[in-house]
Design an enzyme around this catalytic site. Structure first.
Site, short mmCIF file in Angstrom:
data_model
loop_
_atom_site.label_atom_id
_atom_site.label_comp_id
_atom_site.label_asym_id
_atom_site.label_seq_id
_atom_site.Cartn_x
_atom_site.Cartn_y
_atom_site.Cartn_z
N ASP A 13 0.91 -1.49 0.01
CA ASP A 13 -0.29 0.14 0.20
C ASP A 13 1.04 1.20 -0.04
O ASP A 13 1.66 1.41 0.29
CB ASP A 13 -1.28 -0.15 1.17
CG ASP A 13 -2.16 -1.50 1.18
OD1 ASP A 13 -2.61 -1.67 0.02
OD2 ASP A 13 -2.94 -0.59 1.72
N ASP A 14 0.61 2.83 -0.04
CA ASP A 14 0.38 3.61 -0.16
C ASP A 14 1.87 3.91 -1.21
O ASP A 14 2.82 4.86 -0.85
CB ASP A 14 0.88 4.12 1.44
CG ASP A 14 0.55 3.59 2.35
OD1 ASP A 14 -0.73 4.03 2.00
OD2 ASP A 14 0.68 3.64 3.25
N HIS A 134 -7.55 4.03 1.20
CA HIS A 134 -6.11 4.52 2.08
C HIS A 134 -7.08 4.38 3.50
O HIS A 134 -8.22 5.04 3.77
CB HIS A 134 -5.78 5.47 2.09
CG HIS A 134 -4.92 6.44 2.64
ND1 HIS A 134 -3.57 5.42 2.75
CD2 HIS A 134 -4.54 7.68 3.34
CE1 HIS A 134 -2.75 5.76 3.68
NE2 HIS A 134 -3.19 7.21 3.87
#
Length: 303
Positions: A13-14, A134
């Site tokens: 993620d991110d 998110h």
């Protein structure tokens, strides 16, 4: 374990948060430790991340962000219910508070989600095969409906539903964090019907809350996978194949002021725990565990 074919999607993620996060995720991908990534299009290094994904052929989806940094939709940057007094998104908990008070306009949520899909397409040259939220905003009340509509409109097939088997038995998770996780779980249960109605799919099993940061170890990942597969209802593996998504956040820690989504990098991205995840995921004994368990790494577009 029954000799099920397990397809494991390890999602970093991110992606796009900062150059050091990008580098860490790419290093993991090249080492076979991550098989899929989720891009923050409002991240300060998003364009760079999209280039890296293209260069190394990394399967990439969209990490929709409504809680950290700035909107990508121009119109919403000045006067919008999605912003706090400082002109940024409300934050992980602030977003939830504003939502529960009825202060967020769902039309603006939809506008921003669509703008993020469009920007993703601009950056990568294709639609995201999967799209999640998110800080798990996509399973929140009301947001879930708008999120599902956007996925259906664009024909995005896959998302994430963060219901983790065995979460309740994880006594190493501090109470305040566990409260947040149990809230995410409850929201996720209430989201299943909405996503199903819109024809959206997700992995059979989700793992990632119990193995985050300092709690990640070779054994915590192994036992999370093993217990999840054992707990699968008998009906699921008709095909003999089970899909698992493991959510991870590897990277080299951010160094301020570089990074973030408009406000600079947060504590989470600067923490040693990012490097700890990276080093754990790359351990050869984890890779050999996958082989011995007939676990094949893949991405959503391979399903």
């Amino acid at each position: 374990l029954r000799m099920l074919q397990v397809k494991l999607i390890i999602t970093g993620d991110d992606f796009g948060y900062c150059p050091r996060r990008n580098q860490g995720i790419v290093d993991c991908f090249l080492a076979g430790a991550v098989s899929n990534v989720s891009l923050l299009v409002n991240g300060s290094a998003a364009a760079d991340a999209a280039k890296l994904a293209r260069r190394y052929n990394i399967p990439i989806g969209l990490h929709a962000n409504l809680s950290e940094g700035s909107p990508v939709c121009e119109v919403l940057r000045t006067n919008s219910s999605l912003l706090n007094q400082d002109g940024f998104f409300h934050g992980k908990m602030g977003f939830r508070t504003a939502l529960s008070k009825g202060l967020l306009k769902m039309s603006e949520v939809k506008q921003e989600l669509k703008a993020q899909v469009e920007l993703f397409c601009e950056l990568t040259g294709h639609l995201p095969p999967h799209m999640d939220g998110h800080q798990h905003v996509h399973v929140l009340p009301e947001v879930r409906n708008v999120f599902a509509e956007v996925l259906e409109e664009y024909g995005i097939k896959y998302t994430r539903v963060p219901i983790e088997p065995g979460l309740h038995n994880c006594d190493w998770i501090p109470p305040s964090l566990m409260d947040f996780y149990l809230g995410v779980e409850e929201d996720s249960f209430n989201t299943v019907d909405v996503f199903t109605k819109h024809g959206i799919r997700w992995a059979d099993i989700y793992i990632g809350l119990s193995t985050m940061g300092r709690n990640m170890s070779v054994s915590s990942i192994q036992s999370a996978i093993d217990s999840a597969v054992l707990q699968l209802p008998a009906r699921a593996p008709q095909s003999g194949t089970v899909t698992i998504e493991l959510m991870v956040h590897p990277g080299y820690p951010s160094v301020p002021p570089v990074g973030g989504c408009g406000e600079g990098p947060d504590d989470f991205s600067q923490s040693w725990e990012r490097l700890h995840e990276l080093q754990t995921l790359m351990k050869p004994e984890l890779q050999s565990h996958y082989k011995s368990r007939n676990i094949q790494l893949c991405s959503f577009k391979d399903l």
